[in-house]
Design a protein around this motif. Sequence first.
Motif, PDB file in Angstrom:
ATOM      1  N   ALA A   4      33.152 180.587 -59.207  1.00 57.31           N
ATOM      2  CA  ALA A   4      31.936 179.810 -59.467  1.00 57.31           C
ATOM      3  C   ALA A   4      32.029 178.425 -58.830  1.00 57.31           C
ATOM      4  O   ALA A   4      31.064 177.933 -58.228  1.00 57.31           O
ATOM      5  CB  ALA A   4      31.708 179.691 -60.973  1.00 57.31           C
ATOM      6  N   ALA A  20      27.184 186.372 -57.138  1.00 56.97           N
ATOM      7  CA  ALA A  20      26.418 185.974 -58.324  1.00 56.97           C
ATOM      8  C   ALA A  20      26.050 187.190 -59.169  1.00 56.97           C
ATOM      9  O   ALA A  20      26.085 187.140 -60.406  1.00 56.97           O
ATOM     10  CB  ALA A  20      25.154 185.223 -57.898  1.00 56.97           C
ATOM     11  N   LEU A  71      25.005 181.411 -62.094  1.00 55.32           N
ATOM     12  CA  LEU A  71      25.344 181.386 -60.673  1.00 55.32           C
ATOM     13  C   LEU A  71      24.222 182.015 -59.846  1.00 55.32           C
ATOM     14  O   LEU A  71      23.925 181.551 -58.737  1.00 55.32           O
ATOM     15  CB  LEU A  71      26.670 182.117 -60.438  1.00 55.32           C
ATOM     16  N   PHE A  98      29.106 188.282 -61.011  1.00 53.75           N
ATOM     17  CA  PHE A  98      29.366 187.328 -62.095  1.00 53.75           C
ATOM     18  C   PHE A  98      28.453 187.623 -63.289  1.00 53.75           C
ATOM     19  O   PHE A  98      28.898 187.645 -64.446  1.00 53.75           O
ATOM     20  CB  PHE A  98      29.128 185.905 -61.580  1.00 53.75           C
ATOM     21  N   GLN A 140      36.345 181.230 -62.854  1.00 51.10           N
ATOM     22  CA  GLN A 140      36.084 179.793 -62.767  1.00 51.10           C
ATOM     23  C   GLN A 140      36.191 179.305 -61.328  1.00 51.10           C
ATOM     24  O   GLN A 140      35.358 178.531 -60.848  1.00 51.10           O
ATOM     25  CB  GLN A 140      37.068 179.012 -63.651  1.00 51.10           C
ATOM     26  N   ARG A 185      29.543 177.109 -55.666  1.00 50.52           N
ATOM     27  CA  ARG A 185      28.745 175.882 -55.802  1.00 50.52           C
ATOM     28  C   ARG A 185      29.125 174.858 -54.731  1.00 50.52           C
ATOM     29  O   ARG A 185      28.260 174.168 -54.180  1.00 50.52           O
ATOM     30  CB  ARG A 185      28.932 175.300 -57.202  1.00 50.52           C
TER      31      ARG A 185
END
Length: 280
Positions: A45, A69, A81, A72, A42, A49
């Motif tokens: 990410a 990404a 992502l 992920f 979490q 961003r």
Amino acid sequence: MDISERAKVAMERLLPLYENHPQGGMAIDSEKVAEVVRSDPQAVAFGVRKAIDAGFASQIGWGLWLTVAYAFEKQFDDDSLMLVVKAAAARAGEPLPKIKAFFPYGKGNEAKQRKKVILEMAESDVAACDTYRMVTLLRLDTLAPHVREGMSGNCIVTFPADGDSRPVPLIPRIRAFVNKLQASVPHFPLFLDFDPQHGMWMIYFGCLADTGAIKVISGDQFMFDGAHPSVLVVVKSTLRGLRKACEPLQVDWLPCAAAIVRPFEQSTRIDLLRHARTDR
């Protein structure tokens, strides 16, 4: 810590992993990136961003965000992502780079490969929360040195969870069994292969930590919050038990300890190992 603070910690761990490659271009330690992603997805990410929204992505390098990404997506089957990174690069009019992945421990002929040892926990043992079989099998004072060396850091544990769609660390009978196993065989982590691809770190410490550290994605897929307070508590306890079990028999416990703390940021790793060495 709140999500912003956790994201800062995650970024501090990720940024040094993106570096110049001696043969040209940029390189990234993709294994360590995966470890960071696993430890607090979490926060990762959120941090990616934020970096993109703030316009820092191109300054730092698109290769880092692309690798994060990809990790992920691979770990959680979630390409959201990746879509964010590709869209941001397209808006900036900048091509995504080619990256050379760096694997520090070697593969193939570069490293000695050992056949994995599968420790399959019996349904009857788990149902009865009976660890006698493991206590007997893994006694350090009776285990032949060559057997111990062959098993150390080389075991994958499987649990009977057929018919239960929940993540393993959320199945009560398995949680109870692992907690009793840790109490009765405190050196058990000595044998586990904590390579992120096997998920042993998340499963083992997920069973020991509070269920609040686990977020279900779908079915048996989950995210494990390595920054949850209960995780540090159980890791400290595990390290202490590991040392106390191994030292009297002159068994080297430090490689296992290093593998246990690897998912954390450097300052936390140092503190955990110092605590393990000095706490009597």
